[in-house]
Design a protein around this motif. Sequence first.
Motif, short mmCIF file in Angstrom:
data_model
loop_
_atom_site.label_atom_id
_atom_site.label_comp_id
_atom_site.label_asym_id
_atom_site.label_seq_id
_atom_site.Cartn_x
_atom_site.Cartn_y
_atom_site.Cartn_z
N ASP A 100 0.96 -1.09 -0.07
CA ASP A 100 0.17 -0.14 0.04
C ASP A 100 0.85 1.28 0.02
O ASP A 100 0.65 2.38 0.76
CB ASP A 100 -0.89 0.05 1.33
N GLY A 101 1.87 1.17 -0.88
CA GLY A 101 2.69 2.33 -1.04
C GLY A 101 3.56 2.59 0.14
O GLY A 101 4.58 3.53 0.26
N LYS A 102 3.77 1.66 1.05
CA LYS A 102 4.74 1.83 2.34
C LYS A 102 5.74 0.93 1.97
O LYS A 102 5.49 -0.20 1.90
CB LYS A 102 4.21 1.76 3.81
N GLN A 103 7.02 1.39 2.45
CA GLN A 103 8.00 0.25 2.10
C GLN A 103 8.38 -0.55 3.31
O GLN A 103 8.18 -0.21 4.56
CB GLN A 103 9.58 1.26 2.10
N LEU A 104 8.36 -1.87 3.24
CA LEU A 104 8.41 -2.93 4.11
C LEU A 104 9.98 -2.84 4.44
O LEU A 104 10.90 -2.85 3.49
CB LEU A 104 7.73 -4.05 3.91
N PRO A 105 10.35 -3.68 5.66
CA PRO A 105 11.78 -3.70 6.11
C PRO A 105 12.44 -4.73 4.91
O PRO A 105 11.69 -5.66 4.46
CB PRO A 105 11.78 -4.39 7.45
N ASP A 106 13.67 -4.54 4.65
CA ASP A 106 14.36 -5.15 3.76
C ASP A 106 14.72 -6.95 4.44
O ASP A 106 15.00 -6.99 5.34
CB ASP A 106 15.88 -4.96 3.75
N SER A 107 13.78 -7.58 3.63
CA SER A 107 13.75 -9.02 3.82
C SER A 107 14.62 -10.20 2.89
O SER A 107 14.34 -11.00 2.68
CB SER A 107 12.37 -9.60 4.10
N SER A 108 15.53 -9.30 2.45
CA SER A 108 16.25 -10.17 1.29
C SER A 108 17.00 -11.22 2.04
O SER A 108 17.08 -12.44 1.40
CB SER A 108 17.10 -9.28 0.68
N ALA A 109 17.54 -11.14 3.05
CA ALA A 109 18.33 -12.12 3.60
C ALA A 109 17.28 -13.21 4.29
O ALA A 109 17.58 -14.33 4.04
CB ALA A 109 19.23 -11.73 4.84
N LEU A 110 16.12 -12.72 4.78
CA LEU A 110 15.37 -13.88 5.11
C LEU A 110 14.73 -14.68 3.85
O LEU A 110 14.37 -15.86 3.77
CB LEU A 110 14.02 -13.23 5.61
N LEU A 111 14.78 -13.99 2.92
CA LEU A 111 14.40 -14.79 1.51
C LEU A 111 15.20 -15.72 1.38
O LEU A 111 14.72 -16.81 0.67
CB LEU A 111 14.22 -13.65 0.51
N THR A 112 16.38 -15.40 1.34
CA THR A 112 17.25 -16.66 0.89
C THR A 112 17.35 -17.58 1.82
O THR A 112 17.36 -18.73 1.45
CB THR A 112 18.80 -16.00 1.07
N GLU A 113 17.13 -17.34 3.21
CA GLU A 113 16.77 -18.39 3.93
C GLU A 113 15.40 -19.34 3.75
O GLU A 113 15.67 -20.48 3.82
CB GLU A 113 16.74 -17.84 5.44
N LEU A 114 14.55 -18.56 3.48
CA LEU A 114 13.21 -19.44 3.32
C LEU A 114 13.36 -20.16 1.70
O LEU A 114 12.98 -21.27 2.02
CB LEU A 114 12.20 -18.26 3.25
N GLN A 115 14.07 -19.51 0.99
CA GLN A 115 14.16 -20.15 -0.28
C GLN A 115 14.96 -21.62 -0.16
O GLN A 115 14.76 -22.64 -0.76
CB GLN A 115 14.78 -19.48 -1.47
N ASP A 116 16.13 -21.31 0.65
CA ASP A 116 17.02 -22.65 0.89
C ASP A 116 16.07 -23.66 1.72
O ASP A 116 16.18 -24.65 1.21
CB ASP A 116 18.10 -22.24 1.84
N LEU A 117 15.39 -23.16 2.60
CA LEU A 117 14.42 -24.42 3.32
C LEU A 117 13.62 -25.13 2.30
O LEU A 117 13.44 -26.07 2.32
CB LEU A 117 13.76 -23.58 4.36
N TYR A 118 12.98 -24.28 1.40
CA TYR A 118 11.86 -24.81 0.46
C TYR A 118 12.56 -25.58 -0.36
O TYR A 118 12.18 -26.90 -0.52
CB TYR A 118 11.36 -23.54 -0.22
N GLU A 119 13.88 -25.27 -0.85
CA GLU A 119 14.62 -25.90 -1.85
C GLU A 119 14.95 -27.29 -1.32
O GLU A 119 15.24 -28.25 -1.94
CB GLU A 119 15.61 -25.30 -2.63
N SER A 120 15.20 -27.43 0.03
CA SER A 120 15.58 -28.61 0.72
C SER A 120 14.63 -29.72 0.76
O SER A 120 14.99 -30.58 0.91
CB SER A 120 16.15 -28.28 2.21
N GLU A 121 13.56 -29.38 0.40
CA GLU A 121 12.51 -30.44 0.52
C GLU A 121 12.58 -31.25 -1.04
O GLU A 121 12.17 -32.21 -0.96
CB GLU A 121 11.11 -29.83 0.27
#
Length: 280
Positions: free
Chosen positions: A258-279
């Motif tokens: 809604d037009g507001k910048q959210l906190p930078d979650s790029s490190a979290l994204l890598t962590e979640l992507q790695d978890l997902y790919e580990s499946e």
Amino acid sequence: MRVLALLDGTLADPDSPQIRVEDLGLIRGDGVFETILVVDGKPRELTPHLDRLDRSAAMLDMQPPPRAEFERAVELVIGNWTGGEEFALKLVYTRGVEGGDGTPTGFALGMEIGAKVLKQRVEGLSAVTLDRGIDADLADRAPWLLLGAKSLSYAVNMAALREAERRGAAEVVFTTSDGSVLEGPTSTLILVRGKTLVTPPSKLGILPGTTQYALFRAAERAGWTVLVEPIQTGELYDAEGVFLASSVRKITRVTVLDGKQLPDSSALLTELQDLYESEY
Ligand code: PLP
């Protein structure tokens, strides 16, 4: 590149007409579908997708989708795919031809993944919240609204995406009329709070996501807490990360809401992507 397989075990030309003009899937959106991610020749979460196709068909009082035929069609598409290493595999099952003998129409179609989705996987996307016009009890109270079924009637979902575009965003987070978070038009919302992943419950009338489920499975094994519970819109701004997950987009971060910048979650994204790919 596209590969089309029919339920009789044959391949067909996706550039030639295959569907009768009276098909109820075409003229009323009366049918169900699934979209599955195939990576290196392996369909991800095939059984959960086929189970969800069954559940959606049951919600529409359709005959159960013939599983062996769909599995054969999936194999046929995968076996004949010569495009990129990842592709989207759509399963479609309609009520068949109006006034016909009641035989459902079904097919499996392999398609390339669009460049926009691939870019969003890396860069994230901006989203707007939009009112879905439902309340938390509606799914139970009015099963004929088919909330939570993956039906072919996605015109509302597509209209919401166009509204997002008009507002300068790429995606939508649907909410109930009283501000509880639901899902995206083609994705599940996941919020990160500390070492906890949260997603809204499907009893609100949303689709239980196979990607979200796979991620939660991996995260739980890695020591995360996973919660399926209501989320209020305001909580999205306090989260360390807000993500949209679906088979084809995998896990994508929301950078602006809604037009507001959210906190930078790029490190979290890598962590979640790695978890997902580990499946896999
Ligand atoms: N919610 C909706 C409305 C969807 O259409 C989809 C998938 O297209 C999802 C959630 C995500 O489901 P999945 O992760 O199984 O692809």
